[in-house]
Each structure stands twice: as structure tokens, then as C-alpha cells.
Design a protein around this motif. Structure first.
Motif, PDB file in Angstrom:
ATOM      1  N   SER A   1      -2.055   5.028   2.214  1.00 36.85           N
ATOM      2  CA  SER A   1      -2.482   4.349   3.445  1.00 36.85           C
ATOM      3  C   SER A   1      -3.836   4.837   3.931  1.00 36.85           C
ATOM      4  CB  SER A   1      -1.444   4.555   4.559  1.00 36.85           C
ATOM      5  OG  SER A   1      -1.386   5.913   4.947  1.00 36.85           O
ATOM      6  N   PHE A   2      -4.328   5.932   3.352  1.00 39.81           N
ATOM      7  CA  PHE A   2      -5.592   6.509   3.822  1.00 39.81           C
ATOM      8  C   PHE A   2      -6.783   5.591   3.571  1.00 39.81           C
ATOM      9  CE2 PHE A   2      -7.845  10.061   5.420  1.00 39.81           C
ATOM     10  CZ  PHE A   2      -9.060  10.105   4.767  1.00 39.81           C
ATOM     11  N   HIS A   3      -6.628   4.580   2.697  1.00 39.11           N
ATOM     12  CA  HIS A   3      -7.773   3.745   2.359  1.00 39.11           C
ATOM     13  C   HIS A   3      -8.317   3.000   3.565  1.00 39.11           C
ATOM     14  CE1 HIS A   3      -5.225   0.102   2.437  1.00 39.11           C
ATOM     15  NE2 HIS A   3      -6.360  -0.555   2.503  1.00 39.11           N
ATOM     16  N   HIS A   4      -7.526   2.822   4.618  1.00 40.98           N
ATOM     17  CA  HIS A   4      -8.010   2.114   5.794  1.00 40.98           C
ATOM     18  C   HIS A   4      -9.140   2.863   6.482  1.00 40.98           C
ATOM     19  CE1 HIS A   4      -5.207  -1.261   6.113  1.00 40.98           C
ATOM     20  NE2 HIS A   4      -4.338  -0.453   5.571  1.00 40.98           N
ATOM     21  N   ALA A   5      -9.170   4.182   6.327  1.00 39.95           N
ATOM     22  CA  ALA A   5     -10.210   4.958   6.989  1.00 39.95           C
ATOM     23  C   ALA A   5     -11.567   4.760   6.322  1.00 39.95           C
ATOM     24  CB  ALA A   5      -9.857   6.448   6.968  1.00 39.95           C
TER      25      ALA A   5
ATOM     26  N   PHE B   1       0.668  -1.949  -2.266  1.00 42.38           N
ATOM     27  CA  PHE B   1       0.665  -3.240  -1.567  1.00 42.38           C
ATOM     28  C   PHE B   1       0.878  -3.040  -0.071  1.00 42.38           C
ATOM     29  CE2 PHE B   1       3.058  -6.777   0.242  1.00 42.38           C
ATOM     30  CZ  PHE B   1       2.261  -7.871  -0.083  1.00 42.38           C
ATOM     31  N   ILE B   2       1.827  -2.185   0.274  1.00 40.66           N
ATOM     32  CA  ILE B   2       2.087  -1.898   1.690  1.00 40.66           C
ATOM     33  C   ILE B   2       0.871  -1.251   2.332  1.00 40.66           C
ATOM     34  CG2 ILE B   2       3.476  -0.479   3.252  1.00 40.66           C
ATOM     35  CD1 ILE B   2       5.828  -0.854   1.379  1.00 40.66           C
ATOM     36  N   ALA B   3       0.297  -0.259   1.647  1.00 38.37           N
ATOM     37  CA  ALA B   3      -0.849   0.457   2.198  1.00 38.37           C
ATOM     38  C   ALA B   3      -2.065  -0.451   2.356  1.00 38.37           C
ATOM     39  CB  ALA B   3      -1.195   1.651   1.311  1.00 38.37           C
ATOM     40  N   TYR B   4      -2.226  -1.415   1.453  1.00 36.28           N
ATOM     41  CA  TYR B   4      -3.386  -2.298   1.477  1.00 36.28           C
ATOM     42  C   TYR B   4      -3.297  -3.328   2.605  1.00 36.28           C
ATOM     43  CZ  TYR B   4      -7.051  -5.419  -0.219  1.00 36.28           C
ATOM     44  OH  TYR B   4      -8.188  -6.185  -0.336  1.00 36.28           O
ATOM     45  N   ASN B   5      -2.068  -3.693   2.992  1.00 34.24           N
ATOM     46  CA  ASN B   5      -1.876  -4.787   3.944  1.00 34.24           C
ATOM     47  C   ASN B   5      -1.539  -4.343   5.363  1.00 34.24           C
ATOM     48  OD1 ASN B   5      -1.888  -7.609   2.499  1.00 34.24           O
ATOM     49  ND2 ASN B   5      -0.872  -6.203   1.073  1.00 34.24           N
ATOM     50  N   TYR B   6      -1.164  -3.071   5.549  1.00 37.59           N
ATOM     51  CA  TYR B   6      -0.740  -2.632   6.873  1.00 37.59           C
ATOM     52  C   TYR B   6      -1.451  -1.324   7.242  1.00 37.59           C
ATOM     53  CZ  TYR B   6       3.114  -5.856   5.865  1.00 37.59           C
ATOM     54  OH  TYR B   6       3.852  -6.958   5.525  1.00 37.59           O
ATOM     55  N   SER B   7      -1.639  -1.124   8.524  1.00 38.37           N
ATOM     56  CA  SER B   7      -2.205   0.135   9.016  1.00 38.37           C
ATOM     57  C   SER B   7      -1.146   1.223   8.948  1.00 38.37           C
ATOM     58  CB  SER B   7      -2.690  -0.036  10.454  1.00 38.37           C
ATOM     59  OG  SER B   7      -1.586  -0.287  11.316  1.00 38.37           O
ATOM     60  N   VAL B   8      -1.575   2.472   9.056  1.00 37.15           N
ATOM     61  CA  VAL B   8      -0.628   3.579   8.971  1.00 37.15           C
ATOM     62  C   VAL B   8       0.365   3.542  10.125  1.00 37.15           C
ATOM     63  CG1 VAL B   8      -2.120   5.209  10.224  1.00 37.15           C
ATOM     64  CG2 VAL B   8      -0.410   6.068   8.606  1.00 37.15           C
ATOM     65  N   GLU B   9      -0.061   3.094  11.304  1.00 35.83           N
ATOM     66  CA  GLU B   9       0.866   2.973  12.426  1.00 35.83           C
ATOM     67  C   GLU B   9       1.960   1.959  12.121  1.00 35.83           C
ATOM     68  OE1 GLU B   9      -3.196   4.082  14.096  1.00 35.83           O
ATOM     69  OE2 GLU B   9      -2.409   2.644  12.643  1.00 35.83           O
ATOM     70  N   ARG B  10       1.537   0.828  11.557  1.00 37.34           N
ATOM     71  CA  ARG B  10       2.508  -0.211  11.226  1.00 37.34           C
ATOM     72  C   ARG B  10       3.438   0.248  10.108  1.00 37.34           C
ATOM     73  NH1 ARG B  10       2.296  -5.925  11.287  1.00 37.34           N
ATOM     74  NH2 ARG B  10       4.432  -6.652  10.921  1.00 37.34           N
ATOM     75  N   ILE B  11       2.890   0.970   9.143  1.00 37.67           N
ATOM     76  CA  ILE B  11       3.713   1.452   8.032  1.00 37.67           C
ATOM     77  C   ILE B  11       4.812   2.385   8.528  1.00 37.67           C
ATOM     78  CG2 ILE B  11       3.690   2.902   5.959  1.00 37.67           C
ATOM     79  CD1 ILE B  11       0.904   1.780   5.370  1.00 37.67           C
ATOM     80  N   ALA B  12       4.433   3.356   9.361  1.00 37.42           N
ATOM     81  CA  ALA B  12       5.418   4.316   9.873  1.00 37.42           C
ATOM     82  C   ALA B  12       6.504   3.607  10.677  1.00 37.42           C
ATOM     83  CB  ALA B  12       4.718   5.366  10.738  1.00 37.42           C
TER      84      ALA B  12
END
Length: 439
Positions: A405-409, A121-132
């Protein structure tokens, strides 16, 4: 007039905060605050707690509903990008069939899925920058909370008695776990610390103070090695070495050789850190567990079932109930044997490769370099602590969030779909919002 609506982003952020408070043990801490004696118990079997069960199911069912609604499971890229994670989860599920206690293994497997789905859920809704940044700030806030209790209620925030008397644990039930997650929090904030972001600096300072009070050599070594590794890969990115796959691979080999050299001299490093060669009796624990591992080397006892089995009685009579093998790899052998361990190693390799490839292709290479270092540290830390796949560990949530989080790429461009909102004065008004396509 203002529209009478609750934005999706508000609900999303509220649910994320709820899950983070639960998995970073804030919820459990305050629920147990009235029972101070319970906070120092070694026993970590919280699955019998009704509130923990409800919170865990919420963090499972809400993401599951959203993923079904957005047809995430119908996307081929979902299975291609997460094949190794899905294979590992299948291996864990298979161990339920031969478990010494199938119901216990099933309950713990559901708890494991809750962590993975919430991380998804976190990975789907936020970018890796935002997650970190978000996870790092959350860890800093938890550290600050522990420091406040160190002043107001030192009897809760510090360990009383034993060889660790006076060590700081904050709101965490175990001192080492709290120190490790604080170290990871500092590393997550490194990209923003470079930009001198005030919130990141303050959060990192709180975590650093908590580590200092905890007197954790492991956490200090994680910070030093993590910061040095991040600086190394960041230098490669700034010199644009990552633009050439061959050059970047060569520089990575140099880094790997340095790591091998340090590992070959780990005894000297332990002496410098003031740690004994037995790693606080861990090596003795591992020796006692080795016969049980050999007995069921192929498929293990079932996920989390060893400590409820008859064979565990021999160990418990000697050491008492400690809950896990203090090594993620040995615990995995107990859970699912060499089959599950192979799946875990492949999962680690896949997570490293994903982050490594992202550094060579994405604009967020600096954050991906930080994620690569953190995943690498999890692989090392898992040798001396049960981190992955431990559904009680906040570090496992961080690992899954970074890996997924890689799915954003690979996601396609978002498309616009009509939505309806109601104005207090004009009735239904058409509005448009962004909707992500399934990964």
C-alpha cells in the motif's frame, strides 16, 4: 435519463469482495458445508480442489491483466518500492529448480503469486486507510458469521473432542488461525475505533467475542501488545515527535528496549498466560525437524516440497501429517534454506522501514502507526505459526496489502483521460474519469 453503464468502481469492489471471501475461507467453508467431517480435518492441502484452483487463478490473472494494461511493470518506481518483495519471490521461484517435487512446488508458487497479485490489486486501488478499515470489517463480518453458526450449528463452529474440546473456531478450519486473524482484525480497526465509528466498533466486538470463545491466549496477547504498541506510537504522533527523525528514532529505541526486556522474560509471560513452555508441543516438533533442516541448510527441499519428500516419512510416522513446521521461519528453512530465510528477513525489514518512514512523512501517520505495529506482530507471530509466506493464511494477504500500500505515497498526481459512455437517449456522450498513473 440514467446512463446504461457499469462503473469501474463497481467492478473493482465486486472483484475485491470475491477475493476477500475466498482468502478469508468463506467460499471454502460454504462449499464444504455439506461435508461436516471434512471441516475438522488437519489436512490443509486444498490445491487439489478444482474450485480453489479456479478462484486462485482468477485472483492472479485479473490483477495481472490490469497491471499490464496500466503499464505498472514498466514503472521504475514499482521495482524500487518493491525490490525486496520481488527478490523474495525470485528466491522462492529458484527453489522450484531443486525441489524434491518440482510440480508441487510450482503449483504452490502460483498460489503464492495469486495472494501477492491480489494484495497488489487492493493496494493499487485503495488508500491505506480504506484498506485497514475494509480488511478489519471483513474479518469482523467473518467472525459474526461464525457466531451465527455457533448458535445454529454448534457442531460445526466448535471443536469436538481432544484437548481443545469446546473451543470456538467459527468458519475457519483451524482454531488458532481464526483467533489470530480476529486479533489482527481488531488492530486494523483501531484507527476507526478511536473515532467511534459504529461499524468498526461492531466488527471489533464480534471478533473479540470470537476470540473469547476460542480461548486463545495467543490472540489475547496479540491484542494487548498490539493495542499498547499502537497507543505508544500514536502518542508520539500526537505529540509530533515523528516530525523530528532523531527524536522519533530515539523513542523507537526505548520501545525496542522494552520489547527486548519482555522477550528476555518470555517464560514468565507464558506462565501468566497459562501457556506451557513447549508452546503446545511446538518445541518438540522443532527438535524433530532440526536434523532435516541441517541436512539441506543452504537451499532446502523446495517450496512446500518437504512434506512430499522421502525424508518427511520419518516425521510423519511419529507425529502424523501436520502440513507445516508451525513456525514460518523453520518452514522457510525447509522450503529454501538459509537463502530463502535471508530474503524473508530482508522482506520483513523492508516492510518495517517503509511504514516507519511513512509515519514521519505522511498525513496518514496514525494509520501507518497501526500498520507498523501489525507488521511487527507478524514478525513475532511467524515464530510460533506458519503465517508468512503461507498462501493459505489470511494473515499473509493482510501483510502484503499493507506492505504494498506504500505506493500511494510515491504516486504522481492522477491525470484525466477521456472515456465514452452511452446514454439511453442521447447516444455517445463524452465523460471524464480519473485514471491512476502506474506506481
Amino acid at each position: 435519463m440514467n446512463t446504461l453503464e457499469i462503473r469501474y468502481s463497481t467492478l473493482r469492489d465486486g472483484f475485491t469482495l470475491f477475493g476477500l471471501l475466498f482468502y478469508f475461507q468463506v467460499t471454502t467453508f460454504f462449499l464444504n458445508l455439506g461435508n461436516v467431517a471434512n471441516l475438522d480435518d488437519v489436512d490443509k492441502d486444498l490445491e487439489g480442489n478444482l474450485i480453489n484452483q479456479v478462484c486462485g487463478l482468477i485472483t492472479l490473472l485479473v490483477p495481472l491483466f490490469l497491471f499490464i494494461r496500466h503499464k505498472v511493470f514498466l514503472s521504475k518506481s514499482f521495482y524500487r518500492g518493491n525490490f525486496l518483495l520481488l527478490a523474495f519471490l525470485l528466491c522462492v521461484a529458484a527453489s522450484i529448480t531443486w525441489s524434491e517435487d518440482p510440480m508441487l512446488s510450482f503449483k504452490r508458487y502460483v498460489a503464492l503469486l495469486s495472494v501477492v497479485f491480489f494484495a497488489g490489486f487492493i493496494a493499487y486501488n485503495y488508500s491505506v486507510e480504506r484498506i485497514a478499515f475494509m480488511l478489519g470489517c471483513m474479518i469482523g463480518a467473518v467472525a459474526l458469521m461464525g457466531l451465527i453458526f455457533a448458535v445454529l450449528r454448534p457442531d460445526i463452529a466448535f471443536i469436538a473432542g481432544g484437548i481443545r474440546d469446546g473451543a470456538f473456531k467459527g468458519i475457519f478450519a483451524e482454531k488458532n488461525a481464526g483467533a489470530r486473524i480476529n486479533a489482527i482484525g481488531i488492530l486494523l480497526l483501531l484507527p476507526m475505533i478511536r473515532r467511534r465509528h459504529p461499524v468498526a466498533l461492531f466488527g471489533a466486538l464480534c471478533s473479540l467475542l470470537a476470540i473469547g470463545l476460542a480461548q486463545s491466549a495467543t490472540a489475547i496477547s496479540l491484542i494487548v501488545s498490539g493495542a499498547a504498541s499502537y497507543w505508544y506510537f500514536l502518542t508520539l504522533v500526537r505529540l509530533r515527535v515523528n516530525r523530528s527523525l532523531a527524536a522519533f528514532f530515539g523513542a523507537t529505541l526505548v520501545y525496542a528496549l522494552i520489547c527486548v526486556f519482555l522477550y528476555a522474560n518470555y517464560s514468565l509471560l507464558l506462565d501468566l498466560l497459562g501457556r506451557d513452555a513447549s508452546l503446545t508441543d511446538r518445541t518438540q516438533i522443532w527438535e524433530l525437524l532440526t536434523p532435516f533442516i541441517d541436512d539441506k541448510f543452504l537451499n532446502g527441499y523446495g517450496y512446500g516440497a518437504f512434506w512430499a519428500s522421502d525424508d518427511a516419512e520419518v516425521f510423519i510416522k511419529r507425529w502424523g501429517y501436520i502440513g507445516n513446521a508451525h513456525s514460518g521461519y523453520l518452514e522457510t528453512l525447509l522450503n529454501g534454506g538459509v537463502i530463502q530465510l535471508t530474503a524473508l528477513l530482508l522482506l520483513f525489514a523492508g516492510a518495517l522501514v517503509k511504514q516507519y518512514r511513512a509515519i514521519t512523512s505522511e498525513q496518514s501517520a496514525q494509520v501507518r502507526a497501526c500498520a507498523l505495529v501489525i507488521v511487527g506482530l507478524f514478525i513475532v507471530t511467524n515464530y510460533v505459526a506458519y503465517v508468512i509466506p503461507n498462501y493459505r493464511s489470511a494473515e499473509f494477504l493482510v501483510f502484503c496489502s499493507l506492505a504494498l500500500s506504500f505506493h500511494h505515497a510515491h504516486a504522481t498526481q492522477p491525470h484525466w483521460t477521456p472515456a465514452v459512455r452511452r446514454s439511453a437517449s442521447r447516444g455517445p456522450v463524452k465523460a471524464y474519469h480519473k485514471e491512476k498513473t502506474p506506481c
